[in-house]
Design an enzyme around this catalytic site. Sequence first.
Site, PDB file in Angstrom:
ATOM      1  N   ASN A   1      41.168  12.607  36.916  1.00 13.14           N
ATOM      2  CA  ASN A   1      40.014  11.833  37.393  1.00 13.14           C
ATOM      3  C   ASN A   1      40.456  10.567  38.110  1.00 13.14           C
ATOM      4  O   ASN A   1      39.907  10.196  39.162  1.00 13.14           O
ATOM      5  CB  ASN A   1      39.101  11.475  36.223  1.00 13.14           C
ATOM      6  CG  ASN A   1      38.148  12.603  35.856  1.00 13.14           C
ATOM      7  OD1 ASN A   1      37.789  13.424  36.697  1.00 13.14           O
ATOM      8  ND2 ASN A   1      37.735  12.644  34.603  1.00 13.14           N
TER       9      ASN A   1
ATOM     10  N   GLU B   1      35.981  17.218  28.377  1.00 16.43           N
ATOM     11  CA  GLU B   1      36.866  18.303  28.821  1.00 16.43           C
ATOM     12  C   GLU B   1      37.266  19.211  27.658  1.00 16.43           C
ATOM     13  O   GLU B   1      38.231  19.963  27.746  1.00 16.43           O
ATOM     14  CB  GLU B   1      38.124  17.720  29.471  1.00 16.43           C
ATOM     15  CG  GLU B   1      39.074  16.991  28.546  1.00 16.43           C
ATOM     16  CD  GLU B   1      38.727  15.520  28.352  1.00 16.43           C
ATOM     17  OE1 GLU B   1      39.626  14.751  27.979  1.00 16.43           O
ATOM     18  OE2 GLU B   1      37.548  15.141  28.559  1.00 16.43           O
TER      19      GLU B   1
ATOM     20  N   HIS C   1      36.150  11.956  40.160  1.00 18.31           N
ATOM     21  CA  HIS C   1      35.385  12.739  39.189  1.00 18.31           C
ATOM     22  C   HIS C   1      34.974  14.101  39.734  1.00 18.31           C
ATOM     23  O   HIS C   1      34.737  15.033  38.951  1.00 18.31           O
ATOM     24  CB  HIS C   1      34.164  11.953  38.723  1.00 18.31           C
ATOM     25  CG  HIS C   1      34.510  10.778  37.856  1.00 18.31           C
ATOM     26  ND1 HIS C   1      34.878  10.918  36.535  1.00 18.31           N
ATOM     27  CD2 HIS C   1      34.575   9.450  38.128  1.00 18.31           C
ATOM     28  CE1 HIS C   1      35.151   9.726  36.011  1.00 18.31           C
ATOM     29  NE2 HIS C   1      34.964   8.814  36.959  1.00 18.31           N
TER      30      HIS C   1
END
Length: 319
Positions: A190, A225, A195
């Site tokens: 990220n 995640e 993102h």
Amino acid sequence: MTSKHFPDVSRDTAPQDIYRKIVSEIDDGVIGIDAGGIIRLCNPSAERIFGWEYGELLGKPLDVLLPEHLRAFHAKLVSNFFAGAGEARYMGARTAEIVGLRADGSEVHLGITILKTSTTSEHMMIAVIRDISERISYQRELLRLAQTDPLTGLLNRRAFHESFAARMAHGEPAMSSVALLDLDEFKALNDRYGHDAGDEAIIRFADILRQTIRSGDLAARWGGEEFILFLPNTSSQSAVAVVERVRAAFADAVFGWRRGGSGSLTVSAGIVTDRIGKGGLDAAVARADIALYDAKRGGRNRIVRIRDPQDTVAMSADH
């Protein structure tokens, strides 16, 4: 309303004319059957709801409006209602649906109020019918949205718990496995690529998970995640085989990032195998989380399994 739809049961009066007009023009269907289950009256709305032409339903058995698997059950309900003391009732409940059969073979969801009445010669049952298919469809979509993770389409955490409980209600498996899987170096991904790259990784992993696990397995996005699998009736060795297929498939996936560059990603997993009963999910998840932490600490892109509280086995990507 013509006599073809609704036969005379009393002398015509002004109130009777009003009743005829109401029944003829309301959107709700009205169907009347005799004690033998033969349709003796119906209004245009009933014909429209079930997709029949004008006048075609009269004289036919009620079964033509019911899916085959419901006919015997419905016949028993009708018989009991005719024999009972009640004069009216609503069929269905919050957790049940009344399903009818259209002329083209499709099914329609219905709300039905039934009542008993009499002509001069016989008893009849009248059903006032409303097509609630659109409402049912809307309710199901709301339920799907409430149970689904919007990014991946997998179950969310709450729905996973509910689905697990439903499985347990049908009997507890002798031995099952729970696996927690977490994408490696996700924060770094990220930070470097944004993102959108993180979302792409999560979506791709969810797709791989769906395509790789077995039909009886239960998968969900646990949060961020992290993902979870419930593998019923699965030994430790078989659970590792399933999760390894997921790990390998994800490691083989190639990503191209919008900010430039391409690469691959990995996932680590912790597995616990035990007799996981109705109240055992939280404990199993906690143990799988410990195994997952060991996989991360051991170098990532690994699977760590726990077969019992004293037994921990780590496997690297090339095991």
